[in-house]
Design a protein around this motif. Structure first.
Motif, PDB file in Angstrom:
ATOM      1  N   LYS A   1       0.841  -1.205   0.000  1.00 42.06           N
ATOM      2  CA  LYS A   1       0.000   0.000   0.000  1.00 42.06           C
ATOM      3  C   LYS A   1       0.873   1.252   0.000  1.00 42.06           C
ATOM      4  O   LYS A   1       0.622   2.194  -0.757  1.00 42.06           O
ATOM      5  CB  LYS A   1      -0.933   0.009   1.212  1.00 42.06           C
ATOM      6  N   LYS A   2       1.901   1.250   0.827  1.00 41.46           N
ATOM      7  CA  LYS A   2       2.807   2.397   0.900  1.00 41.46           C
ATOM      8  C   LYS A   2       3.462   2.653  -0.460  1.00 41.46           C
ATOM      9  O   LYS A   2       3.693   3.803  -0.836  1.00 41.46           O
ATOM     10  CB  LYS A   2       3.878   2.146   1.962  1.00 41.46           C
ATOM     11  N   ALA A   3       3.701   1.588  -1.211  1.00 44.97           N
ATOM     12  CA  ALA A   3       4.291   1.709  -2.551  1.00 44.97           C
ATOM     13  C   ALA A   3       3.230   1.974  -3.617  1.00 44.97           C
ATOM     14  O   ALA A   3       3.540   1.997  -4.809  1.00 44.97           O
ATOM     15  CB  ALA A   3       5.062   0.434  -2.889  1.00 44.97           C
ATOM     16  N   GLU A   4       1.980   2.132  -3.184  1.00 45.33           N
ATOM     17  CA  GLU A   4       0.845   2.424  -4.073  1.00 45.33           C
ATOM     18  C   GLU A   4       0.585   1.310  -5.092  1.00 45.33           C
ATOM     19  O   GLU A   4       0.212   1.564  -6.234  1.00 45.33           O
ATOM     20  CB  GLU A   4       1.034   3.783  -4.758  1.00 45.33           C
ATOM     21  N   LEU A   5       0.775   0.060  -4.642  1.00 49.73           N
ATOM     22  CA  LEU A   5       0.496  -1.086  -5.498  1.00 49.73           C
ATOM     23  C   LEU A   5      -0.868  -1.698  -5.178  1.00 49.73           C
ATOM     24  O   LEU A   5      -1.448  -2.371  -6.026  1.00 49.73           O
ATOM     25  CB  LEU A   5       1.599  -2.141  -5.359  1.00 49.73           C
ATOM     26  N   VAL A   6      -1.352  -1.487  -3.947  1.00 48.91           N
ATOM     27  CA  VAL A   6      -2.680  -1.968  -3.566  1.00 48.91           C
ATOM     28  C   VAL A   6      -3.450  -0.850  -2.867  1.00 48.91           C
ATOM     29  O   VAL A   6      -2.854   0.090  -2.336  1.00 48.91           O
ATOM     30  CB  VAL A   6      -2.634  -3.213  -2.624  1.00 48.91           C
ATOM     31  N   ASP A   7      -4.752  -1.002  -2.887  1.00 44.62           N
ATOM     32  CA  ASP A   7      -5.643  -0.112  -2.142  1.00 44.62           C
ATOM     33  C   ASP A   7      -6.287  -0.916  -1.033  1.00 44.62           C
ATOM     34  O   ASP A   7      -6.763  -2.036  -1.269  1.00 44.62           O
ATOM     35  CB  ASP A   7      -6.756   0.439  -3.037  1.00 44.62           C
ATOM     36  N   VAL A   8      -6.286  -0.376   0.153  1.00 47.74           N
ATOM     37  CA  VAL A   8      -7.027  -0.959   1.273  1.00 47.74           C
ATOM     38  C   VAL A   8      -7.746   0.188   1.964  1.00 47.74           C
ATOM     39  O   VAL A   8      -7.285   1.333   1.940  1.00 47.74           O
ATOM     40  CB  VAL A   8      -6.117  -1.709   2.268  1.00 47.74           C
ATOM     41  N   HIS A   9      -8.873  -0.132   2.553  1.00 46.83           N
ATOM     42  CA  HIS A   9      -9.668   0.889   3.224  1.00 46.83           C
ATOM     43  C   HIS A   9     -10.011   0.415   4.622  1.00 46.83           C
ATOM     44  O   HIS A   9     -10.517  -0.704   4.780  1.00 46.83           O
ATOM     45  CB  HIS A   9     -10.943   1.176   2.428  1.00 46.83           C
TER      46      HIS A   9
ATOM     47  N   LEU B   1      -5.983  -4.193  -6.290  1.00 49.65           N
ATOM     48  CA  LEU B   1      -4.823  -3.649  -6.983  1.00 49.65           C
ATOM     49  C   LEU B   1      -5.041  -2.166  -7.239  1.00 49.65           C
ATOM     50  O   LEU B   1      -6.132  -1.751  -7.619  1.00 49.65           O
ATOM     51  CB  LEU B   1      -4.594  -4.382  -8.309  1.00 49.65           C
ATOM     52  N   ALA B   2      -4.001  -1.381  -7.053  1.00 51.00           N
ATOM     53  CA  ALA B   2      -4.088   0.062  -7.273  1.00 51.00           C
ATOM     54  C   ALA B   2      -3.695   0.440  -8.692  1.00 51.00           C
ATOM     55  O   ALA B   2      -3.889   1.577  -9.107  1.00 51.00           O
ATOM     56  CB  ALA B   2      -3.192   0.799  -6.274  1.00 51.00           C
ATOM     57  N   LYS B   3      -3.118  -0.524  -9.422  1.00 54.29           N
ATOM     58  CA  LYS B   3      -2.682  -0.296 -10.792  1.00 54.29           C
ATOM     59  C   LYS B   3      -3.079  -1.494 -11.632  1.00 54.29           C
ATOM     60  O   LYS B   3      -3.427  -2.552 -11.101  1.00 54.29           O
ATOM     61  CB  LYS B   3      -1.157  -0.136 -10.857  1.00 54.29           C
TER      62      LYS B   3
END
Length: 144
Positions: A49-57, A65-67
């Motif tokens: 998440k910190k690397a912006e590869l996944v989204d969590v809420h 997946l964020a991408k």
């Protein structure tokens, strides 16, 4: 010496999220596939998440997946989960004995070689995407 298993687990997580894109990829679900505990999965998901590869809420189970798969390389995963300074694959021992001919020369001798090896590894990881991994798994399953 080996790269931490966090790398392979990160690749596993991202690939499984895609296979389960219509379901809920909770840490428990992912942990079952990896055959580990959910706490480790949550830690690695935090890195992804910190690397912006996944989204969590917060408060909502599961990760997405964020991408696009084709936009996430294995190098991205490696950098996300590798916690050594500056993502160095190799480290060289500090303070060798300067009175020894090997001690006073070893760092200058091996650091350039290790740097070349790391660059080569990063080039390979940068050329493979999670989409490549996903497609390879699909093909392997068809052959079974």
């Amino acid at each position: 010496m080996s790269i931490s298993s966090r790398f392979a687990v990160g690749v596993h997580i991202l690939t499984l999220i895609e296979f389960n894109k219509d379901g809920v990829s909770s840490s428990e679900y992912l942990a079952e596939s990896v055959n580990t505990n959910p706490a480790l999965i949550r830690k690695i998901i935090g890195m992804l998440k910190k690397a912006e590869l996944v989204d969590v809420h917060p408060g909502i189970a599961g990760a997405n997946l964020a991408k696009k798969l084709s936009e996430i390389t294995l190098l991205d995963v490696y950098k996300a989960v590798n916690v050594v300074p500056e993502n160095e694959l190799f480290s060289v021992h500090e303070n060798p004995n300067p009175k020894c001919l090997v001690g006073r020369n070893i760092q200058e001798t091996i650091i350039p070689i290790l740097s070349i090896a790391q660059i080569a590894m990063e080039k390979v990881l940068g050329s493979v995407t999670i989409e490549d991994i996903f497609e390879d798994i699909v093909e392997k399953e068809k052959q079974k």
